[in-house]
Design a protein around this motif. Sequence first.
Motif, PDB file in Angstrom:
ATOM      1  N   THR A 138      38.774  44.145  37.305  1.00 23.08           N
ATOM      2  CA  THR A 138      39.118  43.561  36.008  1.00 23.08           C
ATOM      3  C   THR A 138      39.766  42.184  36.123  1.00 23.08           C
ATOM      4  OG1 THR A 138      41.215  44.781  36.029  1.00 23.08           O
ATOM      5  CG2 THR A 138      39.371  45.794  34.878  1.00 23.08           C
ATOM      6  N   THR A 139      40.062  41.727  37.334  1.00 21.04           N
ATOM      7  CA  THR A 139      40.750  40.432  37.478  1.00 21.04           C
ATOM      8  C   THR A 139      39.963  39.406  38.288  1.00 21.04           C
ATOM      9  OG1 THR A 139      41.950  41.259  39.440  1.00 21.04           O
ATOM     10  CG2 THR A 139      43.023  41.511  37.297  1.00 21.04           C
ATOM     11  N   SER A 182      31.194  49.109  35.330  1.00 24.52           N
ATOM     12  CA  SER A 182      31.711  47.748  35.536  1.00 24.52           C
ATOM     13  C   SER A 182      30.711  46.641  35.252  1.00 24.52           C
ATOM     14  CB  SER A 182      32.181  47.606  36.999  1.00 24.52           C
ATOM     15  OG  SER A 182      31.076  47.743  37.875  1.00 24.52           O
ATOM     16  N   GLU A 237      43.958  40.443  25.596  1.00 22.97           N
ATOM     17  CA  GLU A 237      43.388  40.674  26.913  1.00 22.97           C
ATOM     18  C   GLU A 237      43.484  42.146  27.332  1.00 22.97           C
ATOM     19  OE1 GLU A 237      41.727  38.694  28.957  1.00 22.97           O
ATOM     20  OE2 GLU A 237      41.810  37.040  27.522  1.00 22.97           O
ATOM     21  N   THR A 238      44.557  42.814  26.923  1.00 23.78           N
ATOM     22  CA  THR A 238      44.719  44.232  27.280  1.00 23.78           C
ATOM     23  C   THR A 238      43.643  45.086  26.632  1.00 23.78           C
ATOM     24  OG1 THR A 238      47.113  43.943  27.510  1.00 23.78           O
ATOM     25  CG2 THR A 238      46.300  46.203  27.252  1.00 23.78           C
ATOM     26  N   SER A 261      37.907  49.742  31.227  1.00 21.52           N
ATOM     27  CA  SER A 261      38.474  50.891  31.936  1.00 21.52           C
ATOM     28  C   SER A 261      38.406  52.197  31.147  1.00 21.52           C
ATOM     29  CB  SER A 261      39.929  50.598  32.323  1.00 21.52           C
ATOM     30  OG  SER A 261      40.728  50.407  31.176  1.00 21.52           O
ATOM     31  N   PRO A 283      44.534  49.095  35.819  1.00 23.28           N
ATOM     32  CA  PRO A 283      44.063  47.750  35.470  1.00 23.28           C
ATOM     33  C   PRO A 283      44.701  47.173  34.216  1.00 23.28           C
ATOM     34  CG  PRO A 283      42.220  49.130  36.117  1.00 23.28           C
ATOM     35  CD  PRO A 283      43.403  50.030  35.991  1.00 23.28           C
ATOM     36  N   SER A 296      31.845  43.975  32.848  1.00 25.57           N
ATOM     37  CA  SER A 296      33.204  43.436  32.992  1.00 25.57           C
ATOM     38  C   SER A 296      33.249  41.906  33.092  1.00 25.57           C
ATOM     39  CB  SER A 296      33.917  44.076  34.191  1.00 25.57           C
ATOM     40  OG  SER A 296      33.209  43.864  35.387  1.00 25.57           O
ATOM     41  N   SER A 299      40.412  44.503  28.491  1.00 25.83           N
ATOM     42  CA  SER A 299      40.427  45.231  29.762  1.00 25.83           C
ATOM     43  C   SER A 299      40.223  46.723  29.524  1.00 25.83           C
ATOM     44  CB  SER A 299      41.756  45.007  30.497  1.00 25.83           C
ATOM     45  OG  SER A 299      41.904  43.672  30.883  1.00 25.83           O
ATOM     46  N   PRO A 312      46.810  42.004  34.008  1.00 26.22           N
ATOM     47  CA  PRO A 312      47.066  40.678  33.427  1.00 26.22           C
ATOM     48  C   PRO A 312      48.554  40.316  33.377  1.00 26.22           C
ATOM     49  CG  PRO A 312      45.397  41.841  32.154  1.00 26.22           C
ATOM     50  CD  PRO A 312      45.937  42.826  33.144  1.00 26.22           C
TER      51      PRO A 312
END
Length: 520
Positions: free
Chosen positions: A332-333, A94, A112-113, A120, A471, A97, A116, A475
């Motif tokens: 992740t957020t 992490s 964004e995916t 992950s 995760p 991140s 992320s 989003p």
Amino acid sequence: MTTADHSSRESVAETLATKIETNVNIDPSVEEKNIESPSPTPTKRYPETDLDSGLVGWDGQDDPENPQNFSAAKKWGLLSLVSAITFVSPLASSMFSPAVSFVGEELDVTNETILSFSVSIYLLGYACGPLLLAPLSEIYGRRIVLSGANWFLVIWQIGCALAPNIETLIICRLFAGMGGSGPLTLGAGAIADLFPIEQRGLATSLWSLGPLIGPCVGPLAGGFMGETIGWRWVFWVLLILGAVVSLGIEFLNQETYAIVLIRRKTERLSKELGRSDLRSAYTPNQEKNPSLGQMLKHGLKRPVKLYFKSPIVALLSTYIAFVYGLLYLFFTTISDVFKTTYGWSTGISGLAYLGIGFGFLFGVTVNALTNDRILMKLTARNGGRHLPEMRLPTMIFYACFIPASFFWYGWSADKAVFWIVPIIGMAPFGFGLMGVYLPVQTYVIDCYPAYAASANATLTTVRSLVGALIPLAGPKLFDSLGLGWGNSLLGFIALAFVPVPILFTRYGQRIREKFPVDLD
């Protein structure tokens, strides 16, 4: 430590132990099985050498070569070595991140995916690695497999640091995760190798600090590095740190797996005495000189067999996987929430992870002080007969804290309440996660001490797979429902899982006894 502090901690342990004792339902009629290694007589804990019968074991119950008889300083020293790299590995999961936005800018990635996923994907490596590393450690021993996994983790940091595009970064992160799964998988085996049942709760608590605190410390350092010296330096720092720890392990670590140690002793004595009939007392019925292919095939089956043939382990793995997935959804957020809602910089937003971190520290402290004590009280209450399920009742208490965080954090962030409020709101999640995770970890070690690495591989694989995938939905979830209702949805799901530990506590023993799993 002052007398007042000691008394306070004693009071916490006594209070929690009393509550657990009055609620737990243990069936004393069932004899416990598979707790200690096989022994030739009921009065002996460890198998001894009996050359007349062709069995090779330890040279007495006090044999100094037996890892269970190592001095306390040596035991904790060896566990500290594993714990050190167990901290580095999750740190790498992490650390970059908060700096992932800089990755997007430099590598021209707007999805964004995908960004992320670059975080992950490391956990998918965690999901794959244990299935191979755990069986290998039960064939070749903990030391050589741990060393190989450590250097595999270190080498792939170079690929991450030099990645010319997002595809290369994702692939290198995947392989780094596979190497990083080594200490997470083999640490449980080392605990079973070194510590008796009454000390495993404390040992597991200390060893588990790395996997749970590392991901919290990572974003704190990674955010500032990404903002100042660039995201690529995150991986160079991980390379340096990982190499230093791995080098220390090379010089100071030693083999602790009893089955491998006695197998080597058997081979040595067979040559010295010219006897081909000698066999290990740990595996007396094993085929003589099985091929590597046979051993590997049998070893690779263990984690899969345990998951599909043991309902209690499958249920516990699923529960831990869900909670672990929520943890990485936070990771992740959180950074984006504090940057957009509170206007924090990338570096400062890493400080928001301290809420979960302090929850972890408090949770591991309480668990370390109470877990073994509660176990011993319940064992005494059960006529001195230990059952692995005695590790599970504390989960009922801790599970109640997990959903509270989502309502607290979600709505305070949604309404832009003063920044300290949502940060404090994440602490109950960290506290509850430690209290749920640690008893399950120790439970599988107690159930399968000879194959603790394979049993832990089952937990690690399932939780890492879920932790990598949940995760990705973060989003879109929060875009659709907002921070308030999005986190509330997660809170309601976590709330629905609260009765699960009660099920484990009341019926876990019956389920385990009804569905025994032969891992030999």
